[in-house]
Design a protein around this motif. Structure first.
Motif, PDB file in Angstrom:
ATOM      1  N   ARG A  82      99.403  41.399  92.315  1.00 29.64           N
ATOM      2  CA  ARG A  82      98.250  40.945  91.545  1.00 29.64           C
ATOM      3  C   ARG A  82      97.027  41.836  91.738  1.00 29.64           C
ATOM      4  O   ARG A  82      95.988  41.605  91.119  1.00 29.64           O
ATOM      5  CB  ARG A  82      97.950  39.483  91.880  1.00 29.64           C
ATOM      6  N   TYR A  97      95.757  38.676  98.456  1.00 32.92           N
ATOM      7  CA  TYR A  97      96.408  39.862  97.903  1.00 32.92           C
ATOM      8  C   TYR A  97      97.430  40.469  98.858  1.00 32.92           C
ATOM      9  O   TYR A  97      98.222  41.317  98.455  1.00 32.92           O
ATOM     10  CB  TYR A  97      95.360  40.888  97.477  1.00 32.92           C
ATOM     11  N   HIS A 139     100.189  38.249  97.585  1.00 37.52           N
ATOM     12  CA  HIS A 139     100.549  38.607  96.194  1.00 37.52           C
ATOM     13  C   HIS A 139     100.094  40.043  95.893  1.00 37.52           C
ATOM     14  O   HIS A 139      99.190  40.264  95.069  1.00 37.52           O
ATOM     15  CB  HIS A 139      99.901  37.646  95.207  1.00 37.52           C
TER      16      HIS A 139
END
Length: 670
Positions: A427, A421, A424
């Motif tokens: 997300r 995370y 990303h």
């Protein structure tokens, strides 16, 4: 803040909570309460706590209790664990780890997982080839890779080694020994070129710091299961649980390493105050760099380190104090390997659409023993259950994160750039709650006998400490989070559970709560509501040879306990699938803590006790109304709370509390 004020306010809070929920089917007795210890937190133990069920407070939807027919069986759990144990340690990138993660991937696909992703993590893997043959620790075996000779006499058995400490030539290193006397430490110049010998320090005398209490004693809690428990705030005897004393002894390695590195020692020997069984194969995550930090490309200092138990170490200590010569051998190497984190999804009804919401479940796949890194098998059990429900019955998507950085040098914190995370961040947006899962199904180990050198399993019932405690982290002390765990434990006969919310507020006895060391509860790092299971450690569970069998004897894995844990965690995942985000909002816990922690001096209205009780009663009422989606009533109650704060609280505290109430009001607009 005084201990008496803390304990009073906590008792008042629970009384207020009970008053609001009276007549709604209160249940769940807390078992024998431990005594409250020092740090000024005096308070009378409470006799019982409430477990409020969603149905009892009128929640419009509720996850059903677990259907045993849809659960994995104890026999299935046993088979998975036997398979995993066959190849021993699963350090990231190793052959055992590859076999284990291939199994996880295969089973996930069988259980409905979709859209698997991977994050590759290269690192310098420190390897000692001692698995699977215990004789590699025994001097006269002819195949020993860890050996020590002092004053011409071989040490029969070397317990273990310092991870990342380096290696010696095949014939070892020979040098004078220097005993490290903590009361009269040697100068750095005297350490250079010596084999530095440490003896693990005993527990300090009380009074204890909160840091000590947090790590080496049972502390206060938000809720815990019925059963027999050792007293709070004092180190429990190793005859009851070996976890705390093992952890104390084990924790000293980093400081010893730093001293040896700074002084230029040729090598290090550490004599643990542990029985031969408890010490054998015990490995901790030490980092032998100048600053103690790890990471890709870190420069390690070669200072080969061996550890000994108290029996095999006794003569070594005497020889070191006499300045005798020793030969230390440690056959090891660094190897660039690549671990791989795995992310998988079990789709919910809105998966792939902007309406999708997610619950993140996390574990790690890397460690030295069966129980230390079997959270992945627990996650398979949860996935298997929900895969047996139709997708339409899964309101939210479950995301399964199998991290591989836990036993890389320095742990996850040393490898942040490989967090999924972090790579990303977008997300994280649909993730509304997290669950951490690690250390499942272990039996509790103890040290017995007049000299404490008999290492065995506890003979207590599971609920009385025969299994390792399921330490449950809650982020933060939101009422729903605590009560959801209590419901799951009660419904699924989960026998040994201790719930903590860190030091945000006193526990039920008015004392210091401490923290649960659960990095798998990624909600804390991400700022998201969450819970985390971290079965107590290390006990038998940071030892190389602790697989299905351990140094304490055959079958250290309790398959029934494991399934009870999986059932409880599955129920919690189901509750997270249904609960409205405003109910588990972290602001409720923050407001609760501020009210509980408010000192008497923060009140202008008198008497403070009566006004505190009213404030807490209003707070609990508002929270229960939010739980039942009675938002108009909740707004009205919060306004009443704000009005009471305006007249009862001193100006220095008033604005901060009012801001917290306003923040919760703002979240009730829709």
């Amino acid at each position: 803040m005084s201990g008496s004020r803390k304990s009073f306010s906590r008792r008042t809070f629970l009384k207020a909570a009970a008053g609001v929920t009276a007549g709604t089917g209160l249940m769940g007795q807390v078992g024998q309460m431990g005594q409250v210890g020092q740090v000024g937190q005096a308070g009378q133990p409470l006799a019982a706590q409430s477990i409020v069920r969603p149905a009892e407070v009128g929640t419009h939807s509720r996850f059903p209790r677990i259907d045993p027919k849809l659960m994995i069986t104890p026999q299935q759990a046993w088979g998975w664990h036997v398979f995993k144990s066959e190849w021993g340690p699963t350090y990231a990138g190793s052959a055992g780890w590859k076999r284990f993660t291939d199994f996880l991937i295969s089973k996930m696909q069988e259980f409905g997982a979709a859209d698997l992703e991977y994050v590759e993590v290269p690192y310098d893997h420190y390897i000692v080839d001692d698995w699977p043959d215990r004789r590699t620790h025994m001097h006269d075996s002819g195949i020993a890779v860890e050996k020590l000779i002092t004053d011409g006499k071989p040490v029969p058995v070397v317990a273990s080694y310092g991870m990342t400490s380096g290696f010696t030539p095949p014939n070892g290193i020979t040098a004078p020994m220097l005993y490290y006397d903590a009361a009269h430490p040697p100068a750095a110049a005297d350490i250079a070129g010596k084999i530095l010998v440490f003896q693990a320090a005993p527990y300090p005398d009380p009074p204890y710091s909160n840091s000590f209490l947090d790590n080496y004693t049972l502390t206060d809690y938000e809720w815990r299961s019925p059963g027999k428990w050792a007293p709070l705030f004092t180190p429990p005897p190793a005859s009851v649980t070996s976890s705390y004393h093992c952890r104390w002894v084990w924790s000293q390695v980093g400081g010893f390493a730093a001293t040896g590195i700074k002084g230029g020692a040729a090598g290090i020997v550490i004599v643990y105050d542990l029985s031969p069984g408890a010490a054998f194969g015990l490995v901790q995550r030490s980092v032998y760099t100048p600053d103690g930090k790890a990471g890709l490309g870190a420069t390690y200092i070669n200072c080969p380190t061996l550890t000994l138990d108290r029996v095999n170490g006794a003569q070594v200590l005497a020889d070191a104090k006499a300045g005798k010569t020793a030969t230390l051998t440690l056959t090891a190497r660094f190897q660039r390997d690549t671990g791989k984190s795995i992310i998988a999804r079990l789709p919910g009804k809105n998966y792939g659409t902007p309406q999708d919401e997610q619950v993140l479940l996390s574990t790690h796949t890397d460690a030295m023993s069966l129980i230390e890194d079997n959270g992945g098998l627990g996650m398979l059990g949860i996935m298997s259950y929900f895969n047996r429900l139709p997708r339409s019955a899964r309101p939210r998507t479950l995301v399964f994160y199998f991290d591989c950085r836990h036993f890389m040098p320095g742990g996850e914190a040393s490898w942040p750039q490989f967090d999924y995370y972090t790579i990303h961040p977008d997300r994280l947006k649909p993730v509304m709650a997290t669950m951490g899962i690690e250390h499942m199904g272990g039996r509790q180990t103890v040290e017995l006998g007049p000299d404490g050198n008999q290492y065995a399993y506890s003979t207590e019932r599971p609920e009385d400490g025969g299994v390792i405690t399921s330490l449950m982290d809650v982020h933060n002390n939101n009422l729903w989070l605590v009560e959801a765990i209590a419901r799951a434990a009660t419904d699924n006969h989960w026998p040994r559970v201790d719930v903590k919310a860190s030091d945000v507020a006193p526990g039920v006895n008015g004392g210091f709560q401490g923290t649960v060391k659960s990095p798998m509860n990624k909600g804390r790092a991400y700022g998201i509501p969450g819970i985390g299971l971290a079965g107590d450690w290390p006990g038998a569970w940071t030892q190389t040879y602790s697989q299905v069998d351990t140094e304490a004897g055959p079958n250290g894995f309790d398959k029934d306990y494991f399934v009870q844990q999986v059932a409880g965690l599955t129920q919690l995942a189901g509750e997270f699938m249904l609960v409205h985000p405003r109910v588990i909002d972290l602001g409720w816990g923050t407001l609760k803590s501020e009210l509980v922690n408010l000192p008497d001096s923060g009140f202008v209205a008198r008497p403070p006790a009566a006004h505190r009780a009213t404030l807490l009663k209003q707070y609990v009422a508002a929270f229960r109304q939010v739980e039942t989606a009675a938002l108009d009533q909740a707004r009205s109650t919060l306004h009443e709370l704000a009005e009471h704060i305006a007249v009862a609280i001193a100006p220095g505290r008033r604005d901060a509390l009012a801001a917290l109430v306003d923040a919760q009001l703002a979240k009730l607009k829709s």
